[in-house]
Design a protein around this motif. Sequence first.
Motif, mmCIF file in Angstrom:
data_model
loop_
_atom_site.group_PDB
_atom_site.id
_atom_site.type_symbol
_atom_site.label_atom_id
_atom_site.label_comp_id
_atom_site.label_asym_id
_atom_site.label_seq_id
_atom_site.Cartn_x
_atom_site.Cartn_y
_atom_site.Cartn_z
ATOM 1 N N UNK A 90 2.197 0.097 10.805
ATOM 2 C CA UNK A 90 1.907 0.556 9.435
ATOM 3 C C UNK A 90 3.144 0.469 8.538
ATOM 4 N N UNK A 91 4.332 0.744 9.115
ATOM 5 C CA UNK A 91 5.570 0.713 8.349
ATOM 6 C C UNK A 91 6.206 -0.674 8.351
ATOM 7 N N UNK A 92 6.007 -1.409 9.439
ATOM 8 C CA UNK A 92 6.609 -2.732 9.554
ATOM 9 C C UNK A 92 5.958 -3.731 8.607
ATOM 10 N N UNK A 93 4.658 -3.531 8.336
ATOM 11 C CA UNK A 93 3.915 -4.427 7.450
ATOM 12 C C UNK A 93 3.370 -3.587 6.302
ATOM 13 N N UNK A 94 4.207 -3.275 5.327
ATOM 14 C CA UNK A 94 3.762 -2.416 4.213
ATOM 15 C C UNK A 94 2.732 -3.114 3.345
ATOM 16 N N UNK A 95 1.869 -2.334 2.780
ATOM 17 C CA UNK A 95 0.813 -2.863 1.924
ATOM 18 C C UNK A 95 1.385 -3.303 0.581
ATOM 19 N N UNK A 96 0.900 -4.454 0.073
ATOM 20 C CA UNK A 96 1.249 -4.885 -1.271
ATOM 21 C C UNK A 96 2.635 -5.453 -1.423
ATOM 22 N N UNK A 97 3.291 -5.822 -0.306
ATOM 23 C CA UNK A 97 4.640 -6.398 -0.390
ATOM 24 C C UNK A 97 4.544 -7.900 -0.168
#
Length: 283
Positions: free
Chosen positions: A256-263
């Motif tokens: 969840x933190x390694x692949x942040x949403x909207x980046x």
Amino acid sequence: MSMPVLATPVAEQSAPIRSVSYGGGAQSTALLVLAAQGRIDFRTFLMANVGDDSENPGTLRYLDEYARPFAAEHGIELVVLDRVMVRSGEVRTLYGQLTKEGSRSLPIPVRMSNGAPGTRQCTADFKIKVIGRELKRRGATKEAPATVGIGISLDEIHRANNRRCEPHEDIVYPLLELGLRRIDCARIIRDAGLPVPPKSSCWFCPFHRPETWHDIRRKQPDLFEKACQLEELLNARRDALGKDHVYLTRYGRPLRKAIPDGVDLLPGFDEADGACDSGWCMT
């Protein structure tokens, strides 16, 4: 999505067995088209299904909507094989093995705290051995091995590894022999009137490139959430055993933190991943 294969009596083979390991992606689909056109000498394609709950859902849809009808239209045998336990007859899936209550199994190449992949057994158990067993059933032996075509293209020549096979198989790379790259595979598929399939792999594979994880998070949020929950389950078990956490990316932190949403991805962000050296997967 796959159906149990009904074994038919196998007579003595009058000709050597020639089969393609079909992964459902662009490279092995290009091989399917080339076989239909008579440009390569293969009329049998065997797909080892790691599980309808484990394969990329897009791969399974493509298989049913395009690959199977195309193969049937051109007189090519396309067989989907499950991993069936010999003694019990139970069909096992990779996701089912990972999530089975009480299981301590980690057959996938989860990333350790330093980012390095752990030991994997998934390719051997769910791909190599499944196809190897079927080829042996069809008459392949060490003395008369089956020829198995693998979909490695020229731009991924580093993945060609003919040591990953059974003793009754000889591995060949038709795309390398023809000097074809992935972009050529896409052209071959389109020219045959087919859409290019999505890249094949388990949806939770730790060898996904970050861009693949970002695509899953944007386009298949439910599947991304399921991957996060799988990672959390594995680490809850690791906690109970007093072991370090493992991850589905190389970044040493939860998905969840390694692949942040909207980046947005930066150029070159994905170059260290996608490093599976097995031609039996991601083709």
